[in-house]
Design an enzyme around this catalytic site. Structure first.
Site, PDB file in Angstrom:
ATOM      1  N   GLY A 145       0.845  -1.190   0.000  1.00  0.00           N
ATOM      2  CA  GLY A 145       0.000   0.000   0.000  1.00  0.00           C
ATOM      3  C   GLY A 145       0.881   1.241   0.000  1.00  0.00           C
ATOM      4  O   GLY A 145       2.045   1.194  -0.370  1.00  0.00           O
ATOM      5  N   SER A 190      -0.219   4.396  -1.346  1.00  0.00           N
ATOM      6  CA  SER A 190      -0.580   5.383  -2.356  1.00  0.00           C
ATOM      7  C   SER A 190      -1.153   6.652  -1.748  1.00  0.00           C
ATOM      8  O   SER A 190      -1.144   7.713  -2.375  1.00  0.00           O
ATOM      9  CB  SER A 190      -1.609   4.798  -3.338  1.00  0.00           C
ATOM     10  OG  SER A 190      -1.074   3.705  -4.036  1.00  0.00           O
ATOM     11  N   ARG A 191      -1.649   6.527  -0.515  1.00  0.00           N
ATOM     12  CA  ARG A 191      -2.302   7.660   0.149  1.00  0.00           C
ATOM     13  C   ARG A 191      -2.334   7.402   1.644  1.00  0.00           C
ATOM     14  O   ARG A 191      -1.888   6.366   2.127  1.00  0.00           O
ATOM     15  CB  ARG A 191      -3.731   7.826  -0.392  1.00  0.00           C
ATOM     16  CG  ARG A 191      -4.604   6.583  -0.180  1.00  0.00           C
ATOM     17  CD  ARG A 191      -6.007   6.755  -0.737  1.00  0.00           C
ATOM     18  NE  ARG A 191      -6.012   6.731  -2.185  1.00  0.00           N
ATOM     19  CZ  ARG A 191      -6.207   5.635  -2.914  1.00  0.00           C
ATOM     20  NH1 ARG A 191      -6.403   4.461  -2.309  1.00  0.00           N
ATOM     21  NH2 ARG A 191      -6.197   5.676  -4.217  1.00  0.00           N
ATOM     22  N   TYR A 195     -13.606  -8.092  10.815  1.00  0.00           N
ATOM     23  CA  TYR A 195     -12.495  -7.145  10.786  1.00  0.00           C
ATOM     24  C   TYR A 195     -11.546  -7.372  11.952  1.00  0.00           C
ATOM     25  O   TYR A 195     -10.321  -7.314  11.790  1.00  0.00           O
ATOM     26  CB  TYR A 195     -13.036  -5.716  10.813  1.00  0.00           C
ATOM     27  CG  TYR A 195     -11.950  -4.655  10.764  1.00  0.00           C
ATOM     28  CD1 TYR A 195     -11.100  -4.549   9.671  1.00  0.00           C
ATOM     29  CD2 TYR A 195     -11.784  -3.755  11.814  1.00  0.00           C
ATOM     30  CE1 TYR A 195     -10.111  -3.579   9.617  1.00  0.00           C
ATOM     31  CE2 TYR A 195     -10.803  -2.775  11.769  1.00  0.00           C
ATOM     32  CZ  TYR A 195      -9.971  -2.695  10.671  1.00  0.00           C
ATOM     33  OH  TYR A 195      -8.985  -1.735  10.626  1.00  0.00           O
TER      34      TYR A 195
END
Length: 293
Positions: free
Chosen positions: A17, A19-20, A168
């Site tokens: 990950g 990217s942001r 989760y």
């Protein structure tokens, strides 16, 4: 023997990950030191509702003073992970740090959680957090001060967390179990394995897009607090600073930083505590987004 430093200059980081959001903030903090950061992410093209791609992240890393490498791939796929490890080593000569940042979230109760989404969370969160360091292990054990950092919560077996969103909770605790296991298994190699978790909610697009997310974010902090906490942890001696499950507040306190007001989105608003935390690890004066806490 590995020793602590104050900089990540010249270190090579492989991150899932990034990217942001929090992952990008951690990457940019390392880039300001002059680190090399390889980003393994799926976001080759702009998302309709989310800013940032793996390519814009690498441009931001380069602009911040680091050296970025974009690797378009899926942490759920073994071949993509191996390709990411190989490309990072080819480009930068080795791997010093692995950051398990990629994560999927769905807070649905069990009856409302479809199994496709359940599988997605477990493949990205738990399986990804196991597979990426496993594949990078031959290179980590050659590094001078190797670290595995996983963005996952302290292991807190209060049943309310499982009861609130079992799917989760299982996926995130699976990530934390990799920290527990890697710290013990790789101790002889001098590879640190630690987990980092925000004490308060962090202003990210992932939270903003949750139902009721915008209201919760008024009590959030910026991703910079997690980035600064991660920087402190990654510059500690890997042979002794391992097996820890720290909140960002705790990591910064270890670094001697106690005034955190500058990280708040709204300093006059009570902080919203993140999930999975016991009362003593929540921000002072916080309230929780989980009903009944």
């Amino acid at each position: 023997m590995s020793t602590s430093t104050t900089t990540l200059n010249g270190k090579t980081i492989l991150m899932s990950g990034g990217s942001r959001g929090i992952g990008l903030a951690i990457a940019l903090r390392a880039a300001r030191d002059g680190a090399n950061i390889a980003i393994l992410a799926k976001t080759a093209e702009p998302h309709a509702h989310l800013e940032g791609t793996v390519h814009t992240a690498v441009q931001d890393i380069n602009d911040a003073g680091g050296q970025g490498l974009a690797i378009v791939g899926d942490v759920r796929k073994d071949e993509d992970i191996q390709r990411a490890v190989d490309a990072t080593v080819e480009e930068f000569g080795g791997i010093d740090i692995v950051i398990n940042n990629a994560s999927a979230i769905n807070l649905s109760p069990t009856p409302a959680l479809d199994m496709k989404r359940f599988d997605l969370m477990h493949q990205i969160n738990m399986r990804g957090a196991f597979a990426l360091p496993k594949t990078a292990y031959p290179h980590l054990k050659k590094a001078e001060n190797p670290h595995i950092l996983t963005l996952s919560p302290p292991l807190n077996l209060d049943p309310k967390w499982a009861g609130a969103h079992l799917g989760y909770t299982m996926a995130k605790y699976g990530m934390s179990m990799t920290t527990l296991g890697f710290a013990a298994e790789f101790a002889a190699d001098g590879i640190a394995a630690n987990s980092l978790w925000p004490a308060s909610l962090i202003h990210t697009a992932a939270i903003e897009n949750l139902p009721g997310g915008e209201a919760m974010l008024s009590g959030a902090r910026t991703p910079d607090i997690v980035a600064d906490a991660a920087h402190h942890m990654l510059t500690q001696p890997s042979r002794t600073f391992t097996g820890k499950f720290l909140t960002d507040e705790e990591a910064l306190a270890d670094a001697g930083v106690t005034d955190l007001t500058g990280y708040a989105i709204n300093p006059d608003h009570p902080l919203t505590a993140d999930i999975f935390l016991t009362k003593d690890r929540m921000p002072e004066g916080s309230f929780s987004p989980i009903p009944g806490q």
